[in-house]
Design a protein around this motif. Structure first.
Motif, mmCIF file in Angstrom:
data_model
loop_
_atom_site.group_PDB
_atom_site.id
_atom_site.type_symbol
_atom_site.label_atom_id
_atom_site.label_comp_id
_atom_site.label_asym_id
_atom_site.label_seq_id
_atom_site.Cartn_x
_atom_site.Cartn_y
_atom_site.Cartn_z
ATOM 1 N N ALA A 230 -29.422 -8.678 -33.845
ATOM 2 C CA ALA A 230 -30.702 -8.529 -33.749
ATOM 3 C C ALA A 230 -31.270 -7.745 -35.018
ATOM 4 C CB ALA A 230 -31.157 -7.610 -32.463
ATOM 5 N N LYS A 231 -30.545 -7.410 -35.860
ATOM 6 C CA LYS A 231 -30.789 -6.334 -37.011
ATOM 7 C C LYS A 231 -30.575 -6.868 -38.443
ATOM 8 C CE LYS A 231 -31.203 -1.965 -34.508
ATOM 9 N NZ LYS A 231 -30.815 -0.635 -34.543
ATOM 10 N N ASN A 265 -15.359 -43.495 -35.171
ATOM 11 C CA ASN A 265 -15.012 -43.248 -33.770
ATOM 12 C C ASN A 265 -14.561 -41.758 -33.361
ATOM 13 O OD1 ASN A 265 -15.523 -44.130 -31.273
ATOM 14 N ND2 ASN A 265 -13.428 -44.895 -30.919
ATOM 15 N N VAL A 266 -15.191 -40.814 -34.522
ATOM 16 C CA VAL A 266 -14.896 -39.176 -34.297
ATOM 17 C C VAL A 266 -16.308 -38.783 -34.245
ATOM 18 C CG1 VAL A 266 -13.974 -37.362 -35.444
ATOM 19 C CG2 VAL A 266 -12.669 -39.498 -35.567
ATOM 20 N N THR A 267 -16.322 -37.896 -33.119
ATOM 21 C CA THR A 267 -17.701 -37.120 -33.040
ATOM 22 C C THR A 267 -17.574 -35.684 -32.842
ATOM 23 O OG1 THR A 267 -19.906 -37.521 -31.870
ATOM 24 C CG2 THR A 267 -17.824 -37.197 -30.460
ATOM 25 N N SER A 268 -18.625 -34.972 -33.177
ATOM 26 C CA SER A 268 -18.585 -33.715 -33.209
ATOM 27 C C SER A 268 -19.746 -32.924 -32.309
ATOM 28 C CB SER A 268 -19.005 -32.977 -34.630
ATOM 29 O OG SER A 268 -20.046 -33.390 -35.173
ATOM 30 N N LEU A 269 -19.404 -32.014 -31.501
ATOM 31 C CA LEU A 269 -20.428 -31.386 -30.708
ATOM 32 C C LEU A 269 -20.638 -30.044 -31.014
ATOM 33 C CD1 LEU A 269 -19.195 -31.956 -26.930
ATOM 34 C CD2 LEU A 269 -20.851 -33.242 -28.172
ATOM 35 N N PHE A 270 -22.044 -29.614 -31.367
ATOM 36 C CA PHE A 270 -22.498 -28.413 -31.962
ATOM 37 C C PHE A 270 -23.185 -27.756 -30.571
ATOM 38 C CE2 PHE A 270 -21.552 -30.397 -35.685
ATOM 39 C CZ PHE A 270 -21.563 -29.394 -36.551
ATOM 40 N N ILE A 271 -22.898 -26.422 -30.317
ATOM 41 C CA ILE A 271 -23.190 -25.853 -28.918
ATOM 42 C C ILE A 271 -23.894 -24.624 -29.398
ATOM 43 C CG2 ILE A 271 -22.685 -24.810 -26.879
ATOM 44 C CD1 ILE A 271 -20.153 -27.264 -28.239
ATOM 45 N N LEU A 272 -25.216 -24.556 -29.002
ATOM 46 C CA LEU A 272 -26.163 -23.482 -29.618
ATOM 47 C C LEU A 272 -26.505 -22.532 -28.143
ATOM 48 C CD1 LEU A 272 -27.719 -21.828 -31.582
ATOM 49 C CD2 LEU A 272 -29.669 -23.299 -31.081
ATOM 50 N N PRO A 273 -25.893 -21.346 -28.016
ATOM 51 C CA PRO A 273 -26.280 -20.659 -26.935
ATOM 52 C C PRO A 273 -27.338 -19.905 -27.101
ATOM 53 C CG PRO A 273 -23.804 -20.256 -27.412
ATOM 54 C CD PRO A 273 -24.567 -21.089 -28.646
ATOM 55 N N ASP A 274 -28.425 -19.790 -26.077
ATOM 56 C CA ASP A 274 -29.600 -18.930 -26.117
ATOM 57 C C ASP A 274 -29.141 -17.480 -26.494
ATOM 58 O OD1 ASP A 274 -30.813 -21.114 -25.409
ATOM 59 O OD2 ASP A 274 -31.532 -20.390 -23.389
ATOM 60 N N GLU A 275 -29.993 -16.798 -26.885
ATOM 61 C CA GLU A 275 -29.684 -15.333 -27.538
ATOM 62 C C GLU A 275 -28.967 -14.398 -26.208
ATOM 63 O OE1 GLU A 275 -32.385 -13.131 -29.795
ATOM 64 O OE2 GLU A 275 -33.450 -14.943 -30.450
ATOM 65 N N GLY A 276 -27.785 -13.959 -26.734
ATOM 66 C CA GLY A 276 -27.363 -13.101 -25.569
ATOM 67 C C GLY A 276 -26.476 -13.717 -24.694
ATOM 68 N N ARG A 390 -28.177 -18.786 -35.274
ATOM 69 C CA ARG A 390 -27.242 -17.657 -34.889
ATOM 70 C C ARG A 390 -25.931 -18.479 -34.623
ATOM 71 N NH1 ARG A 390 -31.424 -19.163 -31.619
ATOM 72 N NH2 ARG A 390 -30.901 -20.180 -29.455
ATOM 73 N N ALA A 391 -25.039 -17.402 -33.971
ATOM 74 C CA ALA A 391 -23.813 -17.937 -33.640
ATOM 75 C C ALA A 391 -23.845 -19.231 -32.750
ATOM 76 C CB ALA A 391 -22.968 -16.727 -32.925
ATOM 77 N N PHE A 392 -22.800 -20.069 -33.171
ATOM 78 C CA PHE A 392 -22.642 -21.399 -32.523
ATOM 79 C C PHE A 392 -21.176 -21.841 -32.259
ATOM 80 C CE2 PHE A 392 -23.853 -22.530 -36.683
ATOM 81 C CZ PHE A 392 -22.812 -23.745 -36.978
ATOM 82 N N LEU A 393 -21.077 -22.760 -31.379
ATOM 83 C CA LEU A 393 -19.505 -23.313 -31.366
ATOM 84 C C LEU A 393 -19.740 -24.550 -31.994
ATOM 85 C CD1 LEU A 393 -19.077 -22.301 -27.611
ATOM 86 C CD2 LEU A 393 -18.240 -21.114 -29.562
ATOM 87 N N MET A 394 -18.482 -25.257 -32.193
ATOM 88 C CA MET A 394 -18.501 -26.569 -32.724
ATOM 89 C C MET A 394 -17.038 -27.083 -32.561
ATOM 90 S SD MET A 394 -17.766 -26.728 -36.807
ATOM 91 C CE MET A 394 -17.348 -28.414 -36.791
ATOM 92 N N MET A 395 -16.946 -28.339 -31.765
ATOM 93 C CA MET A 395 -15.683 -28.975 -31.807
ATOM 94 C C MET A 395 -15.642 -30.550 -32.489
ATOM 95 S SD MET A 395 -15.898 -29.395 -27.816
ATOM 96 C CE MET A 395 -16.091 -27.662 -27.243
#
Length: 418
Positions: A230-231, A265-276, A390-395
């Motif tokens: 947050a800061k 035939n390779v893909t990526s997923l980017f997952i962006l969670p809401d804050e918190g 902000r922080a995110f996941l990837m696979m």
């Protein structure tokens, strides 16, 4: 009492350059392996490998604190499964459980045949993507491993056996050069030294270089803030694209899922969670969740912002596996009698992975698309603006094998951890 001889285990995972090229997003469920090959060993193996990937991710998450995470679960499971060829008794049972294999559903022969097929599919020279995976056994020149183990390692894992004098300084240079070559110069001087008591160093490597089906134009890349909390924030280079992507909004987990496919035939997923909500999403990271996301993806026109980043991760797998209940293989009670007529145990298991995601400016000019949308109506909803600030996941997922090649969490794109 004679001191125990040691088996050293090294695992390497490497992913480089999420680069880009040419648009055409398809999610191809009509893959032949799914249509008429559900009983193929590598297809039956995929759920276990996914379970292992997410179990290991949570273990790393619990230890890493607020740091970037990036590793190759497939590299790790391949190497440890090859090790099971020489494991016996409770040591073998612990490894099978730790690797998430259910022997009531999948026999040992099928497990190894599954990895055999995965290696063949990943290393197919006809693929558009640059993807290589392999195994090598560096063996103490004074020791003979059992021929049965060597034969199985060669047959199922295409593992080359190299006789090595670990007491000779040249051996250190030889093995480090092998690692450097197989990872295309991305991992240099991995070993500081070699244990002269080592019997075998088992190395698995995986190298991936992918080009996006749709490139980001470097002209649209600009400085932006990435929020650490947050800061606090750091400056990053933010890539931008207005285009159609396969997207899913998971209201239950409060996150966006965006698929960005590579050629080949390779893909990526980017997952962006809401804050918190990052922990909530991480705790739900299971093969069933990812499968649901993939089935729920819909092509939508979105405004996408994704940072350029280059991060790496190094992990002590011995510590991680012990905390997941795999302990005997690292102890004096280890039964690796299928490798050699010696008292062996795994003394060290390491993993390093690196990822470099960026746009390809020289190829972007070759891809010009004009998006034509239906004019606005009273019911028209503006395209969602999905900003990975902000922080995110990837696979990264190989669709030919349903394998999770790489898995990570980007907490700080500006950090470079080893």
């Amino acid at each position: 009492m004679k001191p125990a001889l040691y088996l050293c285990l090294l695992l390497l995972g490497l992913q480089v350059q999420g680069q880009q090229q040419e648009q055409q997003i398809h999610h191809p469920p009509g893959d032949q392996s799914q249509a008429d090959g559900k009983n193929l060993p590598h297809v039956k193996l995929a759920p276990s490998n996914a379970d292992f990937a997410f179990k290991l991710y949570r273990q790393i998450r619990d230890e890493s604190g607020n740091k970037n995470i990036f590793f190759s679960p497939l590299s790790i499971s391949t190497a440890f499964t090859m090790l099971t060829l020489g494991a016996r008794s409770n040591t073998l049972r612990e490894l099978h459980k730790g690797l998430a294999f259910n022997l009531t559903q999948l026999g040992e022969q099928e497990i190894h045949e599954g990895f055999q097929h995965i290696l063949q599919l990943l290393n197919d020279p006809q693929r558009e993507v640059q993807l290589n995976m392999g195994n090598t056994l560096f063996i103490n020149h004074k020791v003979e491993l059992l021929q049965t183990f060597l034969d199985h390692a060669k047959n199922f894992y295409d593992a080359e056996a190299v006789s090595t004098n670990f007491q000779n300084p040249e051996a250190l240079r030889e093995i480090n050069k092998y690692v450097e070559t197989k990872t295309h110069g991305k991992i240099v001087d991995f070993f500081d030294s070699l244990d002269p008591a080592a019997v075998t160093i088992l190395i698995n490597y995986i190298f991936f270089k992918g080009f996006w089906e749709r490139p980001f134009d470097s002209f649209n890349t600009r400085d932006a803030d990435f929020f650490l909390d947050a800061k606090n924030s750091v400056k990053v280079q933010m890539m931008h694209q207005n285009a159609h992507f396969n997207v899913h909004r998971d209201e239950n987990l409060s996150c966006w899922v965006v698929e960005i496919p590579y050629k080949g035939n390779v893909t990526s997923l980017f997952i962006l969670p809401d804050e918190g909500t990052m922990k909530q999403v991480e705790d739900a990271l299971l093969k069933e969740t990812v499968s649901s996301w993939l089935k729920s993806l819909e092509k939508r026109y979105i405004y996408l912002d994704l940072p350029k980043f280059s991060v790496s991760g190094s992990y002590d797998l011995k510590s991680l596996f012990e905390k997941m209940g795999v302990t005997e293989v690292f102890s004096d009670q280890a039964d690796l009698s299928g490798l050699a007529n010696l008292h062996l145990k795994v003394s060290k298991a390491m993993h390093k992975a690196t990822v470099d995601v960026r746009e390809n400016g020289t190829e972007a000019a070759a891809v010009t698309s004009i998006e034509i949308l239906v004019g606005a109506s009273p019911q028209f909803r503006p395209p969602p603006h999905i900003t990975f600030d902000r922080a995110f996941l990837m696979m990264i997922i190989d669709k030919n094998t349903d394998g999770v090649l790489f898995l990570g969490k980007i907490v700080n794109p500006a950090a470079k951890e080893d």
